[in-house]
Design a protein around this motif. Structure first.
Motif, PDB file in Angstrom:
ATOM      1  N   ILE A 164     -19.924 -55.378  -5.838  1.00 17.42           N
ATOM      2  CA  ILE A 164     -19.597 -55.989  -6.783  1.00 17.42           C
ATOM      3  C   ILE A 164     -20.131 -57.658  -7.391  1.00 17.42           C
ATOM      4  O   ILE A 164     -20.003 -57.667  -8.658  1.00 17.42           O
ATOM      5  N   ILE A 165     -21.135 -57.813  -6.773  1.00 14.88           N
ATOM      6  CA  ILE A 165     -22.366 -59.047  -6.671  1.00 14.88           C
ATOM      7  C   ILE A 165     -23.550 -57.999  -7.220  1.00 14.88           C
ATOM      8  O   ILE A 165     -24.228 -57.162  -5.984  1.00 14.88           O
ATOM      9  N   LYS A 166     -24.095 -58.445  -8.169  1.00 18.13           N
ATOM     10  CA  LYS A 166     -25.765 -57.281  -8.794  1.00 18.13           C
ATOM     11  C   LYS A 166     -26.262 -58.092  -7.621  1.00 18.13           C
ATOM     12  O   LYS A 166     -26.872 -59.060  -7.568  1.00 18.13           O
ATOM     13  N   PHE A 201     -20.109 -63.683 -12.265  1.00 17.64           N
ATOM     14  CA  PHE A 201     -18.692 -63.000 -11.651  1.00 17.64           C
ATOM     15  C   PHE A 201     -17.817 -63.807 -11.260  1.00 17.64           C
ATOM     16  O   PHE A 201     -16.694 -63.356 -10.957  1.00 17.64           O
ATOM     17  N   LEU A 202     -18.354 -65.385 -11.212  1.00 11.98           N
ATOM     18  CA  LEU A 202     -17.021 -65.888 -11.256  1.00 11.98           C
ATOM     19  C   LEU A 202     -16.871 -66.710 -12.514  1.00 11.98           C
ATOM     20  O   LEU A 202     -15.251 -66.259 -11.870  1.00 11.98           O
ATOM     21  N   PHE A 228     -14.432 -63.137 -11.919  1.00  9.02           N
ATOM     22  CA  PHE A 228     -12.996 -63.394 -11.681  1.00  9.02           C
ATOM     23  C   PHE A 228     -11.784 -64.171 -11.068  1.00  9.02           C
ATOM     24  O   PHE A 228     -10.360 -64.627 -10.990  1.00  9.02           O
ATOM     25  N   ASN A 229     -12.363 -65.854 -12.121  1.00  9.19           N
ATOM     26  CA  ASN A 229     -11.320 -66.601 -12.434  1.00  9.19           C
ATOM     27  C   ASN A 229     -10.355 -66.405 -13.766  1.00  9.19           C
ATOM     28  O   ASN A 229      -9.509 -66.734 -13.700  1.00  9.19           O
ATOM     29  N   GLU A 230     -11.478 -65.346 -14.058  1.00  9.47           N
ATOM     30  CA  GLU A 230     -10.240 -64.898 -15.617  1.00  9.47           C
ATOM     31  C   GLU A 230      -9.088 -63.713 -14.626  1.00  9.47           C
ATOM     32  O   GLU A 230      -8.033 -63.624 -15.373  1.00  9.47           O
ATOM     33  N   PHE A 231      -9.723 -63.220 -13.960  1.00 16.35           N
ATOM     34  CA  PHE A 231      -8.501 -62.132 -12.789  1.00 16.35           C
ATOM     35  C   PHE A 231      -7.542 -63.319 -12.433  1.00 16.35           C
ATOM     36  O   PHE A 231      -6.297 -63.076 -12.700  1.00 16.35           O
ATOM     37  N   ASN A 232      -7.927 -64.238 -12.059  1.00 14.05           N
ATOM     38  CA  ASN A 232      -6.740 -65.037 -11.306  1.00 14.05           C
ATOM     39  C   ASN A 232      -6.037 -65.977 -12.549  1.00 14.05           C
ATOM     40  O   ASN A 232      -5.006 -66.520 -11.971  1.00 14.05           O
ATOM     41  N   THR A 233      -6.800 -65.430 -13.308  1.00  9.71           N
ATOM     42  CA  THR A 233      -5.273 -66.597 -14.517  1.00  9.71           C
ATOM     43  C   THR A 233      -4.365 -66.420 -14.934  1.00  9.71           C
ATOM     44  O   THR A 233      -3.222 -64.897 -14.406  1.00  9.71           O
ATOM     45  N   TYR A 234      -2.826 -66.787 -15.472  1.00 17.46           N
ATOM     46  CA  TYR A 234      -2.058 -66.257 -15.768  1.00 17.46           C
ATOM     47  C   TYR A 234      -1.889 -64.927 -16.355  1.00 17.46           C
ATOM     48  O   TYR A 234      -2.871 -64.936 -17.008  1.00 17.46           O
TER      49      TYR A 234
END
Length: 84
Positions: free
Chosen positions: A35-37, A57-58, A61-67
């Motif tokens: 998940i993290i290199k 990664f961040l 992650f942020n893109e996945f958690n957006t609307y």
């Protein structure tokens, strides 16, 4: 050290855990799961992380958690998915 000059300063497991506000064992598990290199150094196999990889990664992650396109927030945080 030659490797550090080529790759730039690397982060330790503890530093990554602090940046992500997670436990060090979670960093190790995510590293093992890909998940993290991470990069293994020394004969002990210590892990090091590039700051750029953590930034990517961040961002993911942020893109996945957006609307979503329909305007609704995702119901399950990505962190739960990755923690399994």
């Amino acid at each position: 050290m030659i490797i550090e000059e080529k790759m730039g300063p690397m982060l330790t497991v503890r530093e990554v855990a602090k940046l992500l506000h997670i436990h060090v064992n979670t960093v190790r598990r995510w590293s093992d799961q890909g998940i993290i290199k991470s990069y293994r150094i020394t004969s002990r196999g210590d892990r090091r992380f590039k700051r750029e990889d953590i930034t990517v990664f961040l961002a993911e992650f942020n893109e996945f958690n957006t609307y979503k396109g329909n305007g609704k927030k995702l119901s399950q945080p990505a962190i739960n998915m990755y923690s399994r």
